[in-house]
Design an enzyme around this catalytic site. Structure first.
Site: not given
Ligand code: PGA
Length: 264
Positions: A11-13, A99, A101, A171, A177, A217, A238
């Site tokens: 997931n490149w966000k 997700h 976020e 998650e 993150g 993470s 991520g």
């Molecule tokens: P992260 O994000 O690996 O940076 O913790 C995971 C995600 O949001 O899918």
């Protein structure tokens, strides 16, 4: 016997630029040439979907193209929204919904998460429905309750014939993150509970086939131990998906662990 192949998503966000997205896609494709036994998807930002699609196509890659979000509506006066049909037209075959976020930073509630999940599956796309508890909820011992509620609400009115295209991503919000990863045992406990909820909704056979990823993470250094848990079928990555070598190492860890036998 039912087995679940591991599934790893990057997931490149809201990261990369056009050149960076191209380089990252090439690095991932090249790093995974010939690797078997694992399904892989990348989720670039919308403006780079076509660029990444053409890289995957020209290299004959089996990596799936994913979208980080999608509208639940087919078309119309919805400024800024992107429909499932548009995404499919760009080569997308898998969509993220729920997700953390989008839920907790951008304010998407259960109604919209549910509408998007249902629409994506009904449109014949694969859908990764993300669920997970916040830190205060974990500390209050509410992890299983929160995940269960998010799974049940997200899948309301989703018919059994659509769930073969469903993946759940567990998650924990406090792990995304932050560099703070759930312990393998905590991930397994939550994911076991989620599989039980899926069994209640769709029966043991279907629940044994649905993949449940862990996200939060994940790095090359902790991936193998997480993926080795009985109900952890790969990961949604991520930060570590933004470096091709790191993401490739995580995918290889999943392939190394291999498929899981049904545990229900
Ligand atoms: P992260 O994000 O690996 O940076 O913790 C995971 C995600 O949001 O899918």
């Amino acid at each position: 016997m039912t087995t679940r192949r591991p599934f790893v998503g990057g997931n490149w966000k809201m990261n990369t630029d056009r050149a960076g997205a191209s380089a990252l896609a090439r690095g991932v494709v090249d790093g995974l040439v010939g690797l078997q036994g694992v399904d892989v998807a990348v989720f670039p930002p919308f403006p780079y979907l076509l660029t990444v699609a053409s890289i995957l196509r020209e290299r004959g890659s089996s990596i799936r193209l994913g979208a980080q979000d999608a509208s639940d509506q087919p078309d119309g006066a919805l400024t800024g929204e992107v429909s499932l049909a548009m995404l499919r037209d760009c080569g997308v075959s898998v969509v993220l919904t729920g997700h953390s976020e989008r839920r907790h930073v951008l304010g998407e509630g259960e109604t919209i998460v549910h509408a998007k999940t249902r629409a994506a599956l009904a449109a014949d796309l694969e859908c990764v429905l993300c669920v997970g508890e916040k830190l205060d909820e974990r500390e209050a011992g509410r992890t299983n309750h929160v995940c269960e509620e998010q799974v049940r609400l997200g899948l309301r009115e989703v018919p059994p014939e659509h769930v073969d295209r469903l993946t759940i991503a567990y998650e924990p919000v406090w792990a995304i993150g932050t560099g703070r990863t759930a312990s393998p045992a905590d991930a397994q406990d939550a994911q076991r509970h989620i599989r039980g909820v899926l069994a209640d909704l769709y029966g043991n056979d279907a629940a044994s086939r649905i993949r449940i990823m862990y996200g939060g993470s994940v790095k090359a250094s902790n991936a193998r131990e997480l993926f080795a848990q009985a109900d952890v079928d790969g990961g949604l990555i991520g930060g570590a998906s933004l470096k091709a070598t790191e993401f490739v190492a995580i995918v290889k860890a999943a392939a190394g662990v291999g498929a899981k036998a049904a545990t229900l």
